[in-house]
Write an enzyme that holds these catalytic residues in place. Structure first.
Site, PDB file in Angstrom:
ATOM      1  N   HIS A 119       3.213   4.113   0.514  1.00 35.81           N
ATOM      2  CA  HIS A 119       3.550   4.845   1.735  1.00 35.81           C
ATOM      3  C   HIS A 119       4.875   5.555   1.563  1.00 35.81           C
ATOM      4  CE1 HIS A 119       5.050   0.707   2.146  1.00 35.81           C
ATOM      5  NE2 HIS A 119       6.039   1.194   2.876  1.00 35.81           N
TER       6      HIS A 119
ATOM      7  N   HIS B 221       7.976   6.947   3.858  1.00 32.41           N
ATOM      8  CA  HIS B 221       8.665   7.006   5.151  1.00 32.41           C
ATOM      9  C   HIS B 221       9.201   8.430   5.331  1.00 32.41           C
ATOM     10  CE1 HIS B 221       9.278   2.495   5.535  1.00 32.41           C
ATOM     11  NE2 HIS B 221       9.089   2.587   4.228  1.00 32.41           N
TER      12      HIS B 221
ATOM     13  N   HIS C 242       0.903  -1.160   0.000  1.00 32.11           N
ATOM     14  CA  HIS C 242       0.000   0.000   0.000  1.00 32.11           C
ATOM     15  C   HIS C 242       0.937   1.204   0.000  1.00 32.11           C
ATOM     16  CE1 HIS C 242      -3.854   2.045   1.677  1.00 32.11           C
ATOM     17  NE2 HIS C 242      -2.932   3.002   1.601  1.00 32.11           N
TER      18      HIS C 242
HETATM   19  P1  5GP Z   1       8.274  -0.941   3.477  1.00 28.01           P
HETATM   20  O1  5GP Z   1       9.236  -2.015   3.910  1.00 28.01           O
HETATM   21  O2  5GP Z   1       7.108  -1.532   2.733  1.00 28.01           O
HETATM   22  O3  5GP Z   1       8.920   0.200   2.758  1.00 28.01           O
HETATM   23  O4  5GP Z   1       7.722  -0.291   4.807  1.00 28.01           O
HETATM   24  C1  5GP Z   1       6.715  -0.873   5.583  1.00 28.01           C
HETATM   25  C2  5GP Z   1       6.872  -0.314   6.966  1.00 28.01           C
HETATM   26  O5  5GP Z   1       5.697  -0.617   7.679  1.00 28.01           O
HETATM   27  C3  5GP Z   1       8.057  -0.907   7.745  1.00 28.01           C
HETATM   28  O6  5GP Z   1       8.950   0.136   8.122  1.00 28.01           O
HETATM   29  C4  5GP Z   1       7.385  -1.561   8.950  1.00 28.01           C
HETATM   30  O7  5GP Z   1       8.118  -1.426  10.137  1.00 28.01           O
HETATM   31  C5  5GP Z   1       6.044  -0.848   9.023  1.00 28.01           C
HETATM   32  N1  5GP Z   1       4.973  -1.646   9.587  1.00 28.01           N
HETATM   33  C6  5GP Z   1       4.674  -2.953   9.297  1.00 28.01           C
HETATM   34  N2  5GP Z   1       3.595  -3.346   9.986  1.00 28.01           N
HETATM   35  C7  5GP Z   1       3.196  -2.279  10.730  1.00 28.01           C
HETATM   36  C8  5GP Z   1       2.125  -2.078  11.656  1.00 28.01           C
HETATM   37  O8  5GP Z   1       1.305  -2.963  11.934  1.00 28.01           O
HETATM   38  N3  5GP Z   1       2.032  -0.853  12.236  1.00 28.01           N
HETATM   39  C9  5GP Z   1       2.919   0.151  11.954  1.00 28.01           C
HETATM   40  N4  5GP Z   1       2.736   1.314  12.583  1.00 28.01           N
HETATM   41  N5  5GP Z   1       3.931   0.003  11.077  1.00 28.01           N
HETATM   42  C10 5GP Z   1       4.068  -1.204  10.477  1.00 28.01           C
HETATM   43 ZN    ZN Z   2      -4.273  -0.887   1.159  1.00 26.79          ZN
END
Ligand code: 5GP
Ligand code: ZN
Length: 113
Positions: A99, A101, A97
């Site tokens: 996002h 950071h 989804h």
């Molecule tokens: P990606 O790896 O997709 O760029 O980032 C996903 C982020 O979502 C990671 O930094 C991870 O720590 C965070 N994340 C995963 N599950 C949860 C959750 O249930 N709650 C929150 N607040 N962050 C989450």
């Molecule tokens: Zn979604």
């Protein structure tokens, strides 16, 4: 998207530590912070990743970036910050989804990858 974690967070079905929200977007603290301040900004609408941003849905990206400076102030980032969006397997995207950071609260690495 019933099975999407961030859709569930946006719907309030999974709790999150929210720092900003409006009718279109939500910002909450990352559960596994990689810097003293680490928040995620998401659209409420499900977009899988940057790769699926297009002419029809790109207004939400502009809205997110319009709000990022005030979100950064809200979470105390007065000395700079980094905005990252991981897209796809090589970038280690773990939640499908869109996002962004926002990381800061210390001097970050000069390396980005
Ligand atoms: P990606 O790896 O997709 O760029 O980032 C996903 C982020 O979502 C990671 O930094 C991870 O720590 C965070 N994340 C995963 N599950 C949860 C959750 O249930 N709650 C929150 N607040 N962050 C989450
Ligand atoms: Zn979604």
């Amino acid at each position: 998207m019933e099975s999407c974690l961030f859709c569930k967070i946006a719907a309030g079905e999974i709790p999150s530590d929210r720092v900003y929200e409006d009718e279109k977007i939500l910002c909450f603290r990352d559960i596994n912070p990689q810097a003293p301040v680490h928040v995620l900004v998401i659209p409420r609408a499900h977009i899988p990743s940057v790769d699926e941003v297009n002419a029809e849905n790109c207004d939400i990206v502009a809205h997110i970036f319009k709000r990022i400076p005030e979100i950064a102030k809200t979470v105390g980032l007065s000395n700079g910050y980094r905005v990252i969006s991981n897209c796809g397997p090589d970038a280690c995207q773990s939640v499908g989804h869109l996002h962004f950071h926002i990381l800061g609260g210390k001097r970050l690495s000069e390396e980005m990858a």
